[in-house]
Design an enzyme around this catalytic site. Structure first.
Site, PDB file in Angstrom:
ATOM      1  N   LYS A  36      -3.351  -5.852  24.443  1.00 34.46           N
ATOM      2  CA  LYS A  36      -3.033  -7.188  23.950  1.00 34.46           C
ATOM      3  C   LYS A  36      -2.284  -7.705  24.852  1.00 34.46           C
ATOM      4  CE  LYS A  36      -4.481  -6.900  19.218  1.00 34.46           C
ATOM      5  NZ  LYS A  36      -5.363  -5.826  19.121  1.00 34.46           N
ATOM      6  N   ASP A  69      -7.914  -7.353  24.920  1.00 35.44           N
ATOM      7  CA  ASP A  69      -8.178  -7.705  23.461  1.00 35.44           C
ATOM      8  C   ASP A  69      -8.202  -8.990  23.712  1.00 35.44           C
ATOM      9  OD1 ASP A  69      -8.700  -4.938  22.914  1.00 35.44           O
ATOM     10  OD2 ASP A  69      -6.999  -5.017  21.332  1.00 35.44           O
ATOM     11  N   MET A  70      -9.034  -9.971  22.635  1.00 37.25           N
ATOM     12  CA  MET A  70      -8.555 -11.457  22.517  1.00 37.25           C
ATOM     13  C   MET A  70      -7.913 -11.512  21.171  1.00 37.25           C
ATOM     14  SD  MET A  70      -9.019 -14.085  24.094  1.00 37.25           S
ATOM     15  CE  MET A  70     -10.287 -14.144  25.193  1.00 37.25           C
ATOM     16  N   GLN A  91     -14.578 -13.682  21.028  1.00 40.77           N
ATOM     17  CA  GLN A  91     -14.708 -13.825  19.656  1.00 40.77           C
ATOM     18  C   GLN A  91     -15.836 -14.811  19.095  1.00 40.77           C
ATOM     19  OE1 GLN A  91     -10.870 -15.266  19.536  1.00 40.77           O
ATOM     20  NE2 GLN A  91     -10.017 -13.085  18.888  1.00 40.77           N
ATOM     21  N   ARG A  97     -16.671  -7.681  25.771  1.00 47.16           N
ATOM     22  CA  ARG A  97     -16.885  -7.304  24.589  1.00 47.16           C
ATOM     23  C   ARG A  97     -16.908  -8.389  23.522  1.00 47.16           C
ATOM     24  NH1 ARG A  97     -11.329  -4.867  22.548  1.00 47.16           N
ATOM     25  NH2 ARG A  97     -11.623  -3.318  23.558  1.00 47.16           N
ATOM     26  N   LYS A 148     -16.713 -10.361  16.358  1.00 47.35           N
ATOM     27  CA  LYS A 148     -16.964 -11.726  15.594  1.00 47.35           C
ATOM     28  C   LYS A 148     -15.686 -12.577  15.532  1.00 47.35           C
ATOM     29  CE  LYS A 148     -20.407 -10.142  12.334  1.00 47.35           C
ATOM     30  NZ  LYS A 148     -20.774  -9.721  10.817  1.00 47.35           N
ATOM     31  N   THR A 195     -19.485  -4.479  16.974  1.00 48.62           N
ATOM     32  CA  THR A 195     -19.712  -4.688  15.688  1.00 48.62           C
ATOM     33  C   THR A 195     -20.060  -3.569  14.955  1.00 48.62           C
ATOM     34  OG1 THR A 195     -20.959  -6.188  14.249  1.00 48.62           O
ATOM     35  CG2 THR A 195     -22.123  -5.506  16.038  1.00 48.62           C
ATOM     36  N   HIS A 196     -19.849  -3.762  13.645  1.00 45.34           N
ATOM     37  CA  HIS A 196     -20.547  -2.530  12.735  1.00 45.34           C
ATOM     38  C   HIS A 196     -21.756  -3.016  11.995  1.00 45.34           C
ATOM     39  CE1 HIS A 196     -15.989  -2.550  13.207  1.00 45.34           C
ATOM     40  NE2 HIS A 196     -16.276  -1.178  13.622  1.00 45.34           N
ATOM     41  N   ARG A 235      -7.729  -4.750   9.219  1.00 43.62           N
ATOM     42  CA  ARG A 235      -8.856  -3.996   8.809  1.00 43.62           C
ATOM     43  C   ARG A 235      -8.955  -4.275   7.180  1.00 43.62           C
ATOM     44  NH1 ARG A 235      -8.383  -4.203  13.295  1.00 43.62           N
ATOM     45  NH2 ARG A 235      -9.922  -5.726  13.053  1.00 43.62           N
TER      46      ARG A 235
HETATM   47  P1  FDA Z   1     -18.474  -7.618   9.352  1.00 41.07           P
HETATM   48  O1  FDA Z   1     -16.968  -7.627   9.244  1.00 41.07           O
HETATM   49  O2  FDA Z   1     -19.494  -8.358   8.838  1.00 41.07           O
HETATM   50  O3  FDA Z   1     -18.737  -5.953   8.917  1.00 41.07           O
HETATM   51  C1  FDA Z   1     -20.116  -5.336   9.064  1.00 41.07           C
HETATM   52  C2  FDA Z   1     -20.127  -4.118   8.199  1.00 41.07           C
HETATM   53  O4  FDA Z   1     -19.136  -3.186   8.777  1.00 41.07           O
HETATM   54  C3  FDA Z   1     -19.339  -4.339   6.792  1.00 41.07           C
HETATM   55  O5  FDA Z   1     -20.275  -4.629   5.909  1.00 41.07           O
HETATM   56  C4  FDA Z   1     -19.057  -2.763   6.625  1.00 41.07           C
HETATM   57  O6  FDA Z   1     -19.868  -1.994   6.113  1.00 41.07           O
HETATM   58  C5  FDA Z   1     -18.268  -2.527   7.890  1.00 41.07           C
HETATM   59  N1  FDA Z   1     -16.870  -2.907   8.167  1.00 41.07           N
HETATM   60  C6  FDA Z   1     -16.669  -3.825   8.856  1.00 41.07           C
HETATM   61  N2  FDA Z   1     -15.131  -3.872   8.896  1.00 41.07           N
HETATM   62  C7  FDA Z   1     -14.867  -2.980   8.023  1.00 41.07           C
HETATM   63  C8  FDA Z   1     -13.570  -2.434   7.817  1.00 41.07           C
HETATM   64  N3  FDA Z   1     -12.434  -3.042   8.207  1.00 41.07           N
HETATM   65  N4  FDA Z   1     -13.546  -1.545   6.863  1.00 41.07           N
HETATM   66  C9  FDA Z   1     -14.704  -0.951   6.417  1.00 41.07           C
HETATM   67  N5  FDA Z   1     -15.735  -1.481   6.759  1.00 41.07           N
HETATM   68  C10 FDA Z   1     -15.845  -2.342   7.648  1.00 41.07           C
HETATM   69  N6  FDA Z   1     -11.295  -9.064  16.979  1.00 41.07           N
HETATM   70  C11 FDA Z   1     -10.668  -9.835  17.882  1.00 41.07           C
HETATM   71  O7  FDA Z   1     -10.155 -10.721  17.230  1.00 41.07           O
HETATM   72  N7  FDA Z   1     -10.168  -9.448  18.856  1.00 41.07           N
HETATM   73  C12 FDA Z   1     -10.590  -8.378  19.519  1.00 41.07           C
HETATM   74  O8  FDA Z   1     -10.209  -7.968  20.730  1.00 41.07           O
HETATM   75  C13 FDA Z   1     -11.213  -7.327  18.879  1.00 41.07           C
HETATM   76  N8  FDA Z   1     -11.551  -6.199  19.298  1.00 41.07           N
HETATM   77  C14 FDA Z   1     -12.478  -5.436  18.767  1.00 41.07           C
HETATM   78  C15 FDA Z   1     -12.886  -4.049  19.600  1.00 41.07           C
HETATM   79  C16 FDA Z   1     -13.908  -3.376  18.731  1.00 41.07           C
HETATM   80  C17 FDA Z   1     -14.111  -2.173  19.327  1.00 41.07           C
HETATM   81  C18 FDA Z   1     -14.575  -3.788  17.516  1.00 41.07           C
HETATM   82  C19 FDA Z   1     -15.406  -2.847  16.807  1.00 41.07           C
HETATM   83  C20 FDA Z   1     -13.840  -4.823  16.975  1.00 41.07           C
HETATM   84  C21 FDA Z   1     -12.953  -5.659  17.396  1.00 41.07           C
HETATM   85  N9  FDA Z   1     -12.188  -6.756  16.794  1.00 41.07           N
HETATM   86  C22 FDA Z   1     -11.565  -7.732  17.546  1.00 41.07           C
HETATM   87  C23 FDA Z   1     -12.487  -6.947  15.406  1.00 41.07           C
HETATM   88  C24 FDA Z   1     -13.715  -7.867  15.071  1.00 41.07           C
HETATM   89  O9  FDA Z   1     -13.282  -9.301  15.528  1.00 41.07           O
HETATM   90  C25 FDA Z   1     -14.076  -7.996  13.628  1.00 41.07           C
HETATM   91  O10 FDA Z   1     -13.119  -8.242  12.911  1.00 41.07           O
HETATM   92  C26 FDA Z   1     -14.429  -6.552  13.002  1.00 41.07           C
HETATM   93  O11 FDA Z   1     -15.330  -5.585  13.883  1.00 41.07           O
HETATM   94  C27 FDA Z   1     -15.432  -6.535  11.742  1.00 41.07           C
HETATM   95  O12 FDA Z   1     -16.537  -7.334  12.111  1.00 41.07           O
HETATM   96  P2  FDA Z   1     -18.031  -6.584  12.184  1.00 41.07           P
HETATM   97  O13 FDA Z   1     -18.634  -7.352  13.386  1.00 41.07           O
HETATM   98  O14 FDA Z   1     -18.039  -5.164  12.026  1.00 41.07           O
HETATM   99  O15 FDA Z   1     -18.879  -7.448  11.030  1.00 41.07           O
END
Ligand code: FDA
Length: 310
Positions: free
Chosen positions: A99, A136-137, A165, A186, A189, A228-229, A291
């Site tokens: 970061k 990271d962003m 993002q 990378r 969302k 993403t998850h 988180r």
């Molecule tokens: P979404 O939030 O819709 O989640 C999809 C599903 O994943 C949920 O239904 C749940 O099952 C599971 N899930 C997601 N988050 C969870 C949690 N906290 N606890 C439990 N279950 C959860 N952001 C940013 O602004 N700058 C960055 O540099 C990064 N870097 C980064 C690296 C990596 C490797 C990842 C995976 C994520 C990031 N992020 C990030 C965070 C990203 O912006 C986002 O906030 C999270 O990944 C959650 O979004 P999803 O895409 O998973 O979708």
């Protein structure tokens, strides 16, 4: 998005102390954070690597305005690159997630220049160890400077990755700019609470924007990192990879420690590249609250554990 929750609104030190005092809540932190020391992070990484996963280390800390602390963060990342080489974890399966605000990006007018100098030294150490670096962003006020520093670093270290993002209105254009050969992007969302003028707020709009950015990255010549998850987005990325003839070496999935661990292993077992984001260090509070904010169930779980005081 980082919603104002009870946890986020409370004083950082008080909540940190309360969370650490109760074994059950310490366990909630441990789900997301690998530990407070480099040794903790290396041990967690060794387990993941043995299971066929890649790792990206994030020494936690952000929004640093003390030049001494920014320099210390740089030194810690440089030392970590050396420890990776010594511990047999070096190679493109290991990455450092940095970061820029932890390197003093927002510390006055010359913050960006100093953050670039620090980042350059981290990249040089990573280069020697054979590990990757991705920036990271952070919140939208840092997007331009982060992309500018990415461009500057890539002149010497073309493998440096950067997060984009999907929630930001500018991101489809940024993805188009970044979809060139060798460019590691990378796609996330977005985890920050941003004004509507610069960011989409409705989940469905963010998801649609994510798909749009994915399409651009997969159609380009770069190396998409699908962070993403979300099961629908993971499936769409798999389909785009199939259509564009990309194999495991041409894109990868990335997920956070403690989130959908089973899916991480399932994707890796199916032959996909999967990298786990491994945060560690004493400065875990900001990361942890993001988180929690992503999933109300996490906050409820934490509050219940705090109430149980066991
Ligand atoms: P979404 O939030 O819709 O989640 C999809 C599903 O994943 C949920 O239904 C749940 O099952 C599971 N899930 C997601 N988050 C969870 C949690 N906290 N606890 C439990 N279950 C959860 N952001 C940013 O602004 N700058 C960055 O540099 C990064 N870097 C980064 C690296 C990596 C490797 C990842 C995976 C994520 C990031 N992020 C990030 C965070 C990203 O912006 C986002 O906030 C999270 O990944 C959650 O979004 P999803 O895409 O998973 O979708």
């Amino acid at each position: 998005m980082l919603r104002p929750t009870l946890i986020a609104a409370a004083s950082q030190d008080r909540v940190k102390a309360a969370v650490q005092a109760v074994p059950a809540t310490r366990a909630v932190v441990a789900r997301f954070v690998a530990g407070e020391t480099t040794a903790d992070a290396l041990a967690a990484a060794a387990t993941l690597v043995a299971a066929g996963l890649r790792v990206t280390f994030n020494q936690l800390g952000e929004y640093v305005t003390d030049p001494g602390r920014a320099g210390q963060t740089r030194d810690d990342f440089v030392a970590l690159a050396g420890r990776l080489a010594d511990s047999g974890l070096a190679g493109p399966g290991s990455e450092l997630s940095v970061k820029l605000s932890a390197l003093g990006l927002l510390d006055g007018a010359d913050g960006p220049a100093r953050a670039l100098d620090h980042a350059r030294l981290i990249c040089a150490a990573a280069d020697r160890a054979g590990v990757l670096v991705t920036l990271d962003m952070e919140d939208h006020t840092t997007t331009d400077s982060t992309l500018e520093i990415t461009r500057a670093l890539r002149r010497d270290f073309p493998w440096v990755g950067v997060a984009i993002q999907a929630a930001l209105r500018r991101s489809p254009a940024d993805c188009a700019d970044l979809a060139y050969a060798g460019s590691r992007v990378r796609l996330v969302k977005g985890a920050y609470r941003e004004p509507a003028a610069v960011a989409l707020h409705r989940r469905t709009d963010v998801d649609l924007a994510y798909v749009r950015c994915l399409r651009t990255l997969f159609a380009g010549a770069g190396h998409p990192l699908v962070a993403t998850h979300d099961p629908r987005l993971v499936a769409i990325a798999a389909e785009l990879a199939r259509r564009t003839g990309r194999g495991a070496g041409d894109f990868e999935y990335q997920m956070l420690r403690g989130v959908r661990d089973g899916e991480q292993r399932r994707l890796a077992a199916a032959g996909h590249g999967v990298r786990v984001y491994l945060p560690f260090g004493p400065q875990w509070y900001g990361y942890f609250t993001r988180r929690l904010a992503e999933r109300p169930a996490n906050t409820l779980f934490l509050l219940r554990a705090l109430a149980s005081r066991r």
